[in-house]
Design a protein around this motif. Structure first.
Motif, PDB file in Angstrom:
ATOM      1  N   LEU B  58       0.609  -1.118   0.008  1.00  0.00           N
ATOM      2  CA  LEU B  58       0.118   0.023   0.012  1.00  0.00           C
ATOM      3  C   LEU B  58       0.632   1.327  -0.075  1.00  0.00           C
ATOM      4  O   LEU B  58       1.890   1.438   0.517  1.00  0.00           O
ATOM      5  CB  LEU B  58      -0.890   0.027   1.210  1.00  0.00           C
ATOM      6  CG  LEU B  58      -2.020  -1.044   1.290  1.00  0.00           C
ATOM      7  CD1 LEU B  58      -3.054  -0.977   2.394  1.00  0.00           C
ATOM      8  CD2 LEU B  58      -2.857  -1.187  -0.054  1.00  0.00           C
ATOM      9  N   CYS B  59       0.427   2.294  -0.739  1.00  0.00           N
ATOM     10  CA  CYS B  59       1.047   3.307  -0.789  1.00  0.00           C
ATOM     11  C   CYS B  59       1.092   4.162   0.708  1.00  0.00           C
ATOM     12  O   CYS B  59       0.275   4.308   1.241  1.00  0.00           O
ATOM     13  CB  CYS B  59       0.422   4.567  -1.895  1.00  0.00           C
ATOM     14  SG  CYS B  59       0.852   6.070  -1.722  1.00  0.00           S
ATOM     15  N   GLU B  60       2.273   4.801   1.058  1.00  0.00           N
ATOM     16  CA  GLU B  60       2.338   5.320   2.297  1.00  0.00           C
ATOM     17  C   GLU B  60       1.533   6.806   2.501  1.00  0.00           C
ATOM     18  O   GLU B  60       1.230   6.779   3.683  1.00  0.00           O
ATOM     19  CB  GLU B  60       3.693   5.744   2.398  1.00  0.00           C
ATOM     20  CG  GLU B  60       4.784   4.355   2.911  1.00  0.00           C
ATOM     21  CD  GLU B  60       6.419   4.780   2.931  1.00  0.00           C
ATOM     22  OE1 GLU B  60       6.491   6.222   2.714  1.00  0.00           O
ATOM     23  OE2 GLU B  60       7.069   4.028   3.129  1.00  0.00           O
ATOM     24  N   GLU B  61       1.269   7.127   1.228  1.00  0.00           N
ATOM     25  CA  GLU B  61       0.562   8.503   1.577  1.00  0.00           C
ATOM     26  C   GLU B  61      -1.012   8.107   1.368  1.00  0.00           C
ATOM     27  O   GLU B  61      -1.718   8.788   2.230  1.00  0.00           O
ATOM     28  CB  GLU B  61       0.922   9.290   0.160  1.00  0.00           C
ATOM     29  CG  GLU B  61       0.361  10.792   0.213  1.00  0.00           C
ATOM     30  CD  GLU B  61       0.888  11.694   1.218  1.00  0.00           C
ATOM     31  OE1 GLU B  61       1.751  11.251   1.715  1.00  0.00           O
ATOM     32  OE2 GLU B  61       0.388  12.880   1.155  1.00  0.00           O
ATOM     33  N   CYS B  62      -1.495   7.339   0.296  1.00  0.00           N
ATOM     34  CA  CYS B  62      -2.842   7.382  -0.225  1.00  0.00           C
ATOM     35  C   CYS B  62      -3.374   5.889   0.220  1.00  0.00           C
ATOM     36  O   CYS B  62      -4.611   5.688   0.232  1.00  0.00           O
ATOM     37  CB  CYS B  62      -3.164   7.852  -1.347  1.00  0.00           C
ATOM     38  SG  CYS B  62      -2.973   6.716  -2.771  1.00  0.00           S
ATOM     39  N   PHE B  63      -2.534   5.099   0.626  1.00  0.00           N
ATOM     40  CA  PHE B  63      -3.152   3.613   0.718  1.00  0.00           C
ATOM     41  C   PHE B  63      -3.621   3.041  -0.501  1.00  0.00           C
ATOM     42  O   PHE B  63      -4.391   1.909  -0.376  1.00  0.00           O
ATOM     43  CB  PHE B  63      -3.922   3.545   2.103  1.00  0.00           C
ATOM     44  CG  PHE B  63      -3.297   4.056   3.136  1.00  0.00           C
ATOM     45  CD1 PHE B  63      -2.471   3.366   3.831  1.00  0.00           C
ATOM     46  CD2 PHE B  63      -3.824   5.585   3.467  1.00  0.00           C
ATOM     47  CE1 PHE B  63      -1.710   4.055   4.987  1.00  0.00           C
ATOM     48  CE2 PHE B  63      -3.025   6.164   4.731  1.00  0.00           C
ATOM     49  CZ  PHE B  63      -2.208   5.355   5.418  1.00  0.00           C
ATOM     50  N   ASN B  64      -3.440   3.515  -1.888  1.00  0.00           N
ATOM     51  CA  ASN B  64      -3.744   2.890  -2.839  1.00  0.00           C
ATOM     52  C   ASN B  64      -2.696   1.760  -3.008  1.00  0.00           C
ATOM     53  O   ASN B  64      -1.510   1.625  -2.299  1.00  0.00           O
ATOM     54  CB  ASN B  64      -3.710   3.881  -4.022  1.00  0.00           C
ATOM     55  CG  ASN B  64      -4.086   3.198  -5.448  1.00  0.00           C
ATOM     56  OD1 ASN B  64      -4.448   2.012  -5.483  1.00  0.00           O
ATOM     57  ND2 ASN B  64      -3.753   4.196  -6.436  1.00  0.00           N
ATOM     58  N   LEU B  65      -2.873   1.085  -3.994  1.00  0.00           N
ATOM     59  CA  LEU B  65      -1.728  -0.248  -4.307  1.00  0.00           C
ATOM     60  C   LEU B  65      -0.634   0.471  -4.775  1.00  0.00           C
ATOM     61  O   LEU B  65      -0.474   1.230  -5.802  1.00  0.00           O
ATOM     62  CB  LEU B  65      -2.362  -1.462  -5.168  1.00  0.00           C
ATOM     63  CG  LEU B  65      -3.513  -1.877  -4.970  1.00  0.00           C
ATOM     64  CD1 LEU B  65      -3.961  -2.841  -5.928  1.00  0.00           C
ATOM     65  CD2 LEU B  65      -3.564  -2.489  -3.599  1.00  0.00           C
ATOM     66  N   ALA B  66       0.772  -0.194  -4.339  1.00  0.00           N
ATOM     67  CA  ALA B  66       1.940   0.402  -4.858  1.00  0.00           C
ATOM     68  C   ALA B  66       2.981  -0.663  -4.740  1.00  0.00           C
ATOM     69  O   ALA B  66       2.930  -1.437  -4.094  1.00  0.00           O
ATOM     70  CB  ALA B  66       2.384   1.587  -3.794  1.00  0.00           C
ATOM     71  N   GLU B  67       3.902  -0.529  -5.799  1.00  0.00           N
ATOM     72  CA  GLU B  67       5.044  -1.336  -5.797  1.00  0.00           C
ATOM     73  C   GLU B  67       5.962  -0.792  -5.077  1.00  0.00           C
ATOM     74  O   GLU B  67       6.848  -1.771  -4.482  1.00  0.00           O
ATOM     75  CB  GLU B  67       5.416  -1.741  -7.081  1.00  0.00           C
ATOM     76  CG  GLU B  67       4.736  -2.480  -8.129  1.00  0.00           C
ATOM     77  CD  GLU B  67       5.362  -2.887  -9.284  1.00  0.00           C
ATOM     78  OE1 GLU B  67       6.329  -3.506  -9.496  1.00  0.00           O
ATOM     79  OE2 GLU B  67       5.142  -2.272 -10.366  1.00  0.00           O
ATOM     80  N   GLY B  68       6.167   0.652  -4.798  1.00  0.00           N
ATOM     81  CA  GLY B  68       7.067   1.162  -3.741  1.00  0.00           C
ATOM     82  C   GLY B  68       6.473   1.732  -2.713  1.00  0.00           C
ATOM     83  O   GLY B  68       5.375   1.337  -2.218  1.00  0.00           O
ATOM     84  N   PRO B  69       7.189   2.783  -2.086  1.00  0.00           N
ATOM     85  CA  PRO B  69       6.734   3.157  -0.901  1.00  0.00           C
ATOM     86  C   PRO B  69       5.581   4.186  -1.467  1.00  0.00           C
ATOM     87  O   PRO B  69       4.541   4.294  -0.604  1.00  0.00           O
ATOM     88  CB  PRO B  69       7.892   4.143  -0.440  1.00  0.00           C
ATOM     89  CG  PRO B  69       8.941   4.122  -1.564  1.00  0.00           C
ATOM     90  CD  PRO B  69       8.743   2.772  -2.195  1.00  0.00           C
ATOM     91  N   LEU B  70       5.636   4.663  -2.575  1.00  0.00           N
ATOM     92  CA  LEU B  70       4.316   5.600  -2.986  1.00  0.00           C
ATOM     93  C   LEU B  70       3.881   4.889  -4.322  1.00  0.00           C
ATOM     94  O   LEU B  70       4.609   4.258  -4.968  1.00  0.00           O
ATOM     95  CB  LEU B  70       4.863   6.851  -3.398  1.00  0.00           C
ATOM     96  CG  LEU B  70       5.436   8.089  -2.277  1.00  0.00           C
ATOM     97  CD1 LEU B  70       5.685   9.269  -2.936  1.00  0.00           C
ATOM     98  CD2 LEU B  70       4.182   8.229  -1.271  1.00  0.00           C
ATOM     99  N   CYS B  71       2.676   5.177  -4.393  1.00  0.00           N
ATOM    100  CA  CYS B  71       1.823   4.588  -5.548  1.00  0.00           C
ATOM    101  C   CYS B  71       2.339   5.609  -6.791  1.00  0.00           C
ATOM    102  O   CYS B  71       2.703   6.561  -6.774  1.00  0.00           O
ATOM    103  CB  CYS B  71       0.312   4.679  -5.548  1.00  0.00           C
ATOM    104  SG  CYS B  71      -0.357   6.126  -5.427  1.00  0.00           S
ATOM    105  N   ARG B  72       1.847   5.205  -7.854  1.00  0.00           N
ATOM    106  CA  ARG B  72       2.178   5.812  -9.149  1.00  0.00           C
ATOM    107  C   ARG B  72       1.502   7.174  -9.137  1.00  0.00           C
ATOM    108  O   ARG B  72       2.053   8.015  -9.881  1.00  0.00           O
ATOM    109  CB  ARG B  72       2.004   4.841 -10.539  1.00  0.00           C
ATOM    110  CG  ARG B  72       2.913   3.744 -10.552  1.00  0.00           C
ATOM    111  CD  ARG B  72       3.106   3.072 -11.988  1.00  0.00           C
ATOM    112  NE  ARG B  72       1.977   2.383 -12.206  1.00  0.00           N
ATOM    113  CZ  ARG B  72       1.967   1.551 -13.285  1.00  0.00           C
ATOM    114  NH1 ARG B  72       2.752   1.517 -13.974  1.00  0.00           N
ATOM    115  NH2 ARG B  72       0.835   0.768 -13.372  1.00  0.00           N
ATOM    116  N   ILE B  73       0.456   7.424  -8.724  1.00  0.00           N
ATOM    117  CA  ILE B  73      -0.342   8.553  -8.852  1.00  0.00           C
ATOM    118  C   ILE B  73       0.137   9.556  -7.935  1.00  0.00           C
ATOM    119  O   ILE B  73       0.550  10.605  -8.294  1.00  0.00           O
ATOM    120  CB  ILE B  73      -1.831   8.209  -8.479  1.00  0.00           C
ATOM    121  CG1 ILE B  73      -2.534   7.168  -9.520  1.00  0.00           C
ATOM    122  CG2 ILE B  73      -2.626   9.496  -8.104  1.00  0.00           C
ATOM    123  CD1 ILE B  73      -3.947   6.890  -9.376  1.00  0.00           C
ATOM    124  N   CYS B  74       0.642   9.002  -6.562  1.00  0.00           N
ATOM    125  CA  CYS B  74       1.396  10.009  -5.637  1.00  0.00           C
ATOM    126  C   CYS B  74       2.320  10.358  -6.032  1.00  0.00           C
ATOM    127  O   CYS B  74       3.034  11.578  -5.777  1.00  0.00           O
ATOM    128  CB  CYS B  74       1.312   9.293  -4.323  1.00  0.00           C
ATOM    129  SG  CYS B  74      -0.470   9.277  -3.365  1.00  0.00           S
TER     130      CYS B  74
END
Lengths: 201, 201
Positions: B58-74
């Motif tokens: 999960l994205c650390e910022e928005c809790f969307n799915l993410a491959e790294g610490p942040l999702c591609r949108i954030c």
């Protein structure tokens, strides 16, 4: 940027949507389910796929699915070894076994004759069936290919090749399915049901 | 003896039938498909499952799915960072991205308030949303939880907590879906469509 989320998710959706009857939306729903599911559950599915591919082969005798050289039915000494039920696919064995009515052996052809699709007699396990019957001890061959054009053609072809005085070659009855509504029966099935009517004595 | 064939096949059928919307018969059909499919195709599915579980978090910022610490949108600096669209699940981000109309960020709650199911505010990423907004720079929060009882309750709860002079808090319009047939509209949707009617000027 892809609108479908992280690459591994998109890849899983793509792989799932290659399965028959699984469209893009269902694949996406399943992928999100697997992502949310506990690791053990998701990995168990992956492992089960690998295991089935690595451990399941075809029976040397009847070409049904088998974990070893012989399937569990051919290896079972309580089966009636004088009767062979000929089916198109390994999946067709399951409904027969569920009836608990059939105690004989099987022979899985691996398909049905379909020249239009390039499936000829030598693509099916027909020679192997003739050789099994030729070794003797078989009293009846039940031709249980599907009641479709290709299944019928296959049954007729095999019946012709098996013809002999010592052997009964039979075909499954066609007719109305149990519980069916006559109003909704298609005319071909109803025609078969009428032609195959039995006296109630 | 099992009537369902070799044990690895039975296990695969069992694992597949744990998936949502996949019954016993569909699971069996899929298992036979995988058994017949080329090894590469079947293993690719197994590998894709493992990869998604291992690589997607999960994205650390928005809790969307993410491959790294942040999702591609954030992580995308071309997005409008003053707008946050609040959704229940990561899957809800996809239809928004498909519209190509929304250029802001997201916040994935991880569900909706449902006391009856034991889901309270602290089970959702609501505190994290308040903290994101509290850091400043946000002009609008679009509450895009589902138009269901729990989704509405969640939107109202968050709207109450976000209330402030500098911030627009909006909710998606409810009404008739585009292409719908009025004759078949349910009365709740039609009521919402009527209440939300707009002047054609």
């Amino acid at each position: 940027m892809s609108t479908e989320g992280p690459a591994p998710l998109a890849r899983l959706v793509a792989e799932l949507s290659r399965l028959p009857g699984i469209g893009q939306r269902t694949a996406q729903r399943l992928a999100f389910h697997l992502l949310r599911a506990p690791d053990e559950e998701a990995f168990a599915l992956g492992d089960a796929i690998r295991e089935v591919k690595e451990k399941v082969g075809l029976c040397e005798e009847c070409f049904n699915l088998a974990e070893g050289p012989l399937c569990r039915i051919c290896a079972d000494h309580n089966r009636d070894r004088a009767t062979i039920c000929v089916v198109e696919q390994p999946a067709d064995v399951i409904p027969f076994e569920r009836t608990h009515e059939y105690r004989g052996l099987y022979h899985v052809l691996g398909g049905a004759l379909s020249p239009i699709d390039g499936v000829d007699a030598e693509d099916l396990k027909i020679a192997e069936l003739l050789s099994r019957v030729g070794r003797g001890g078989i009293g009846e061959v039940v031709l249980a290919t599907n009641p479709t054009t290709t299944g019928e053609a296959t049954a007729l072809y095999i019946a012709e090749r098996l013809r002999g005085p010592q052997l009964a070659v039979t075909r499954l009855a066609s007719g109305l399915p149990v519980g069916a509504d006559l109003e909704h029966a298609d005319e071909v099935t109803l025609g078969k049901a009428l032609a195959g009517r039995r006296s109630l004595d």
